[in-house]
Design an enzyme around this catalytic site. Structure first.
Site, PDB file in Angstrom:
ATOM      1  CG  HIS A 127      61.281  33.904  63.394  1.00  0.00           C
ATOM      2  ND1 HIS A 127      60.070  34.507  63.659  1.00  0.00           N
ATOM      3  CD2 HIS A 127      62.048  34.845  62.797  1.00  0.00           C
ATOM      4  CE1 HIS A 127      60.104  35.754  63.237  1.00  0.00           C
ATOM      5  NE2 HIS A 127      61.298  35.991  62.704  1.00  0.00           N
ATOM      6  CE  LYS A 169      60.245  47.842  64.974  1.00  0.00           C
ATOM      7  NZ  LYS A 169      60.696  46.495  64.607  1.00  0.00           N
ATOM      8  NE  ARG A 196      61.276  37.054  55.139  1.00  0.00           N
ATOM      9  CZ  ARG A 196      60.516  38.052  55.526  1.00  0.00           C
ATOM     10  NH1 ARG A 196      59.290  37.827  55.901  1.00  0.00           N
ATOM     11  NH2 ARG A 196      60.963  39.290  55.530  1.00  0.00           N
ATOM     12  CB  SER A 244      56.712  38.849  62.617  1.00  0.00           C
ATOM     13  OG  SER A 244      57.525  37.824  63.128  1.00  0.00           O
TER      14      SER A 244
END
Length: 150
Positions: A17, A41, A90, A127
């Site tokens: 990031h 979440k 990515r 993450s």
């Protein structure tokens, strides 16, 4: 002014990031790192911690602002006057997922999505991997900015 919104959960911010934000500084006048808040979440870090991690990582960089938001990303872009959504890629799976979101966002608004490829040295970091390393008492410090190294 070219303002980009870089949305995410940033639970926590990673070196990937940080690399995307740093490289995007040359492209935009301002980058708003927006932490999406989703009550459904379960996060490892509180929104306050995540915000602090990002603010410390970019302390002294006036072009980076950190906020939180709820709801549709395109609505928040309109609210703050962001013309672009910034996303990092990515791998091919990221591209396919992000492409669908970008097309949807473009259909809902006139906001363009700008993709930057992650640097090879950070392309494996996510993450969720960082959280797994933390949960298992691994050396996560090599995957995150200094501000996260608690």
């Amino acid at each position: 002014m070219k303002r980009a919104l870089f949305p995410g959960s940033f639970d926590p911010i990673t070196l990937g990031h940080q690399d995307i934000i740093t490289r995007a500084l040359d492209l935009f006048d301002e980058i708003v790192v927006a932490i999406g808040v989703n009550g459904d979440k379960n996060y490892m870090f509180s929104v306050e911690q995540r915000k602090e991690f990002i603010e410390k990582a970019f302390a002294g960089e006036p072009k980076v602002k950190v906020t939180t938001y709820q709801g549709l990303t395109v609505d928040y872009c309109k609210e703050i006057g962001a013309q672009f959504i910034l996303r990092g890629l990515r791998n091919p799976a990221d591209f396919e997922f992000e492409k669908a979101i970008a097309h949807t966002n473009r259909k809902l608004s006139k906001i363009e999505t700008v993709f930057l490829l992650t640097a090879a040295r950070t392309s494996f970091i996510s993450s969720s991997i960082v959280r797994d390393v933390i949960r298992n008492n691994g050396d996560y410090k090599v995957l995150v900015p200094e501000s996260v190294r608690v």
